[in-house]
Motif scaffolding. Structure first.
Motif, PDB file in Angstrom:
ATOM      1  N   LEU A 304       0.722  -1.244  -0.024  1.00 40.05           N
ATOM      2  CA  LEU A 304      -0.021   0.068  -0.024  1.00 40.05           C
ATOM      3  C   LEU A 304       0.953   1.185  -0.125  1.00 40.05           C
ATOM      4  O   LEU A 304       0.196   2.318  -0.424  1.00 40.05           O
ATOM      5  CB  LEU A 304      -0.827   0.255   1.346  1.00 40.05           C
ATOM      6  N   ASP A 305       2.200   1.326   0.472  1.00 40.35           N
ATOM      7  CA  ASP A 305       2.818   2.351   0.641  1.00 40.35           C
ATOM      8  C   ASP A 305       3.761   2.554  -0.730  1.00 40.35           C
ATOM      9  O   ASP A 305       4.394   3.493  -0.792  1.00 40.35           O
ATOM     10  CB  ASP A 305       4.036   2.203   1.756  1.00 40.35           C
ATOM     11  N   ALA A 345      -8.440 -13.471   7.473  1.00 38.54           N
ATOM     12  CA  ALA A 345      -7.095 -12.597   7.213  1.00 38.54           C
ATOM     13  C   ALA A 345      -7.303 -11.825   5.876  1.00 38.54           C
ATOM     14  O   ALA A 345      -6.871 -10.584   5.648  1.00 38.54           O
ATOM     15  CB  ALA A 345      -5.943 -13.594   7.410  1.00 38.54           C
ATOM     16  N   HIS A 346      -7.686 -12.785   4.984  1.00 38.14           N
ATOM     17  CA  HIS A 346      -7.930 -12.226   3.557  1.00 38.14           C
ATOM     18  C   HIS A 346      -8.984 -10.813   3.675  1.00 38.14           C
ATOM     19  O   HIS A 346      -8.670  -9.777   3.168  1.00 38.14           O
ATOM     20  CB  HIS A 346      -8.542 -13.090   2.712  1.00 38.14           C
ATOM     21  N   LYS A 347      -9.820 -10.923   4.547  1.00 40.26           N
ATOM     22  CA  LYS A 347     -10.703  -9.799   4.536  1.00 40.26           C
ATOM     23  C   LYS A 347     -10.156  -8.539   5.255  1.00 40.26           C
ATOM     24  O   LYS A 347     -10.389  -7.324   4.959  1.00 40.26           O
ATOM     25  CB  LYS A 347     -11.998 -10.133   5.630  1.00 40.26           C
ATOM     26  N   GLN A 348      -9.188  -8.770   6.484  1.00 39.47           N
ATOM     27  CA  GLN A 348      -8.253  -7.742   6.744  1.00 39.47           C
ATOM     28  C   GLN A 348      -7.399  -7.275   5.558  1.00 39.47           C
ATOM     29  O   GLN A 348      -7.368  -5.714   5.700  1.00 39.47           O
ATOM     30  CB  GLN A 348      -7.374  -8.395   8.026  1.00 39.47           C
ATOM     31  N   ALA A 353      -6.733  -2.421   1.909  1.00 36.90           N
ATOM     32  CA  ALA A 353      -6.722  -1.994   0.724  1.00 36.90           C
ATOM     33  C   ALA A 353      -7.788  -0.673   0.363  1.00 36.90           C
ATOM     34  O   ALA A 353      -7.735   0.379   0.042  1.00 36.90           O
ATOM     35  CB  ALA A 353      -6.499  -2.983  -0.334  1.00 36.90           C
ATOM     36  N   HIS A 354      -8.894  -1.038   0.455  1.00 43.52           N
ATOM     37  CA  HIS A 354     -10.083  -0.281   0.390  1.00 43.52           C
ATOM     38  C   HIS A 354      -9.716   1.195   1.119  1.00 43.52           C
ATOM     39  O   HIS A 354     -10.455   2.157   0.973  1.00 43.52           O
ATOM     40  CB  HIS A 354     -11.513  -1.003   0.882  1.00 43.52           C
ATOM     41  N   ALA A 355      -9.418   0.938   2.529  1.00 45.69           N
ATOM     42  CA  ALA A 355      -9.233   2.390   3.085  1.00 45.69           C
ATOM     43  C   ALA A 355      -8.367   3.155   2.606  1.00 45.69           C
ATOM     44  O   ALA A 355      -8.539   4.293   2.715  1.00 45.69           O
ATOM     45  CB  ALA A 355      -8.589   1.791   4.627  1.00 45.69           C
ATOM     46  N   ARG A 356      -7.782   2.618   1.778  1.00 49.60           N
ATOM     47  CA  ARG A 356      -6.549   3.447   0.773  1.00 49.60           C
ATOM     48  C   ARG A 356      -7.136   3.707  -0.378  1.00 49.60           C
ATOM     49  O   ARG A 356      -6.108   4.563  -1.242  1.00 49.60           O
ATOM     50  CB  ARG A 356      -5.085   2.874   0.888  1.00 49.60           C
ATOM     51  N   GLY A 357      -8.340   3.268  -0.978  1.00 44.32           N
ATOM     52  CA  GLY A 357      -8.736   3.530  -2.052  1.00 44.32           C
ATOM     53  C   GLY A 357      -8.284   2.628  -3.183  1.00 44.32           C
ATOM     54  O   GLY A 357      -8.136   2.991  -4.203  1.00 44.32           O
TER      55      GLY A 357
END
Length: 445
Positions: A304-305, A345-348, A353-357
Motif C-alpha cells: 500500500l505504501d 485474514a484475507h478480509k483484513q 486496501a479499500h481504506a486507501r482507495g
C-alpha cells in the motif's frame, strides 16, 4: 427509510402572501450579493497568491519485498546478507515495467540494527551481466548529497535523476559502501543476478571487477519513475508467496507472472507499472525466520505504501495450509489452520486496501496435490477448496484472478496441468506463468 409526514400548511390571505413573498425575495437578493462578494474576494486572493508547483507523479516501475538477513541454503542458494558489506560495490540488475524521463531508487534498512551508510550510488542501462552501457551511468544523490544514512527500520528515496527509460528495459543500480553495514536487509530469492566487487566501482562500464555473484537483492527495494505522458498512470502490486515471487521461472529470463503481466500491459498500451511484492514461503497468518513477516504485518509497507498504487493482486494461503505437512524448521510455528482463519485474514487485507482507495484482486490458491515434497493433505485440500470458493463467490474482492482454474488439470482439478508445472510438481513453469497472466482482467486493474 420512512418518509416524513407532510406538514400541514395554513392558508394565508392575499396581503399576507404578498408580504411573505417580498420578504423572501429580499433575503434571497441579500444572499446572492453576499455570495458573489465572497466568491470575488476568494478569486482575487487566489489570483494574488503564488500557485503551488505541481510535483512529479511517481509510480513503482520495479520493486521487491524485503526480508530479514538469513544464511544461504542448498535450496535457496548462497547470499551475503548475514555478513553484509564493507568497502564493496554491489551491482544489481532490475527490469522496469514502464518508462519515464526521470527515476529514483528506494533503499531499505527495515531489518538493520545500526544506521546504514551508503557512500555512493549510480544507475545506468544494463549491457548484460554486470556491464553498463558506456555513457549512461548517472550519479544518484540524496538531498543533494552523494551519500546517505538510513536509520534502522526505515527506508529512503534518492533524488530524481534524469535518465530516459523505455518499457521493459533492464537497468543496473550500483551501491558503494565504505563502512561495514552489518547484516543486510535483502530479498532472498530472485530470478536475477547481483554482483559484488571490492572497492569503489560505481561508474565502471565493464564488469571485470565484479567477480562474485548471487541470486538476491540487497537494500534496494524499489525503482520509481516519473515523466510518462499519461495522467492515468498507476502501480499494480502483486503481493503474496512463491507463486508471485517467481519460483519455477527460468533465471534471468524475466518470465515470472509479474513479468508476463507487465508485457501484457505494455502491449495493450495500459499506463500501469507492476511491482512484485512476493516472498517465497510467505504466509498470511504466521511469519517465519526465513520466509518473511506474515502478510497482514507487511501489507502496508510492501504493497500500500508504493507510490501511485491503484490495485493489488493477492495470492496467499498455500503455505499456511501446507506448512504443518512440511516439517520445515525454517517455517517456525506451523499450526494447522482453518478456512475461516484464512478468510478472516484475507478480509483484513481487503479492508486495508479499500481504506486507501486501492482495488483488491483476489487470486485463488494454486493446485497443491502434485507437489513432490510434503505439502498436500486431504484436510488441507478441503481448506483450499473452501477458501477458493469464498474468493470466487463472496464478492469481498473487487475482482478475481482464478489461478486455480488457470493451472488445474482437466482430469483432476486438485492437480496442476502437466505442461504448466515446474519440476517440483507445484510451482508454475513459463507456460504456467503465461497462463496466469493471460487470465488477468486488465480492466479490473
Amino acid at each position: 427509510m420512512h418518509s416524513a409526514k407532510p406538514r400541514p400548511w395554513k392558508k394565508a390571505g392575499r396581503h399576507g402572501m404578498l408580504a411573505a413573498t417580498t420578504a423572501v425575495l429580499t433575503a434571497l437578493t441579500a444572499l446572492v450579493v453576499s455570495a458573489t462578494a465572497v466568491a470575488q474576494a476568494a478569486h482575487e486572493d487566489a489570483r494574488q497568491r503564488p500557485r503551488a508547483a505541481e510535483g512529479p507523479v511517481w509510480t513503482g516501475a520495479w520493486g521487491t519485498a524485503v526480508q530479514r538477513p538469513i544464511e544461504g541454503s542448498e535450496d535457496w542458494g548462497p547470499n551475503w546478507s548475514r555478513q553484509g558489506f564493507a568497502d564493496q560495490s554491489v551491482r544489481q540488475v532490475v527490469r522496469v515495467a514502464t518508462g519515464g524521463s526521470t527515476l529514483r531508487i528506494r533503499l531499505s534498512n527495515a531489518y538493520g540494527t545500526t544506521p546504514l551508510r551508503i557512500t555512493g550510488a549510480t544507475v545506468g542501462r544494463s549491457a548484460g551481466d554486470a556491464q553498463v552501457w558506456p555513457g549512461t551511468a548517472r550519479t544518484l544523490t540524496f538531498g543533494d548529497h552523494e551519500g546517505t544514512t538510513v536509520a534502522p527500520g526505515r527506508d529512503i528515496v534518492s533524488d530524481a535523476a534524469d535518465l530516459n527509460t523505455s518499457p521493459l528495459e533492464k537497468l543496473t543500480v550500483t551501491l558503494y559502501v565504505a563502512d561495514p553495514t552489518g547484516p543486510a536487509t535483502f530479498h532472498r530469492f530472485t530470478t536475477a543476478t547481483s554482483y559484488r566487487a571490492s572497492g569503489r566501482h560505481l561508474t565502471d562500464s565493464g564488469g571485470d571487477a565484479f567477480k562474485e555473484s548471487t541470486n538476491a537483492w540487497y537494500f534496494l527495494s524499489g525503482v520509481e519513475v516519473s515523466g510518462a505522458a499519461s495522467p492515468r498512470r498507476g502501480t499494480v502490486v502483486a503481493f503474496g508467496d512463491s507463486l508471485i515471487d517467481g519460483t519455477g521461472a527460468t533465471p534471468g529470463a524475466d518470465n515470472r507472472f509479474t513479468d508476463k503481466l507487465a508485457e501484457r500491459l505494455v502491449a495493450a498500451r495500459r499506463p500501469l507499472d507492476v511491482v512484485n511484492a512476493g516472498i517465497g514461503g510467505n504466509r498470511i497468518l504466521n511469519g517465519s525466520p526465513c520466509y518473511g513477516d506474515k502478510a497482514t504485518d507487511r501489507f502496508q509497507r510492501d504493497a500500500l505504501d508504493r507510490p501511485g498504487v491503484r490495485s493489488v493482486i493477492i495470492h496467499l494461503g498455500a503455505n499456511d495450509i501446507g506448512a504443518p505437512e512440511t516439517g520445515d524448521p525454517c517455517m517456525g510455528s506451523a499450526p494447522r489452520v482453518t478456512a475461516r482463519q484464512l478468510i478472516d485474514a484475507h478480509k483484513q487485507l481487503i479492508r486495508a486496501a479499500h481504506a486507501r482507495g486501492v482495488t483488491a484482486v483476489g487470486a485463488t490458491i494454486l493446485p497443491m496435490k502434485g507437489a513432490l515434497f510434503p505439502l498436500y493433505s486431504e484436510r488441507g485440500e478441503r481448506v483450499r477448496t473452501a477458501v477458493n470458493h469464498w474468493i470466487r463467490t463472496s464478492g469481498a474482492y473487487d475482482a478475481v484472478l482464478d489461478v486455480d482454474r488457470a493451472l488445474a488439470n482437466p482430469a483432476d482439478a486438485a492437480l496442476p496441468r502437466p505442461g504448466y508445472v515446474f519440476q517440483d510438481g507445484l510451482h508454475p513453469n513459463e507456460a504456467g506463468f503465461h497462463a496466469i497472466a493471460s487470465a488477468v482482467d486488465l480492466n479490473a486493474l
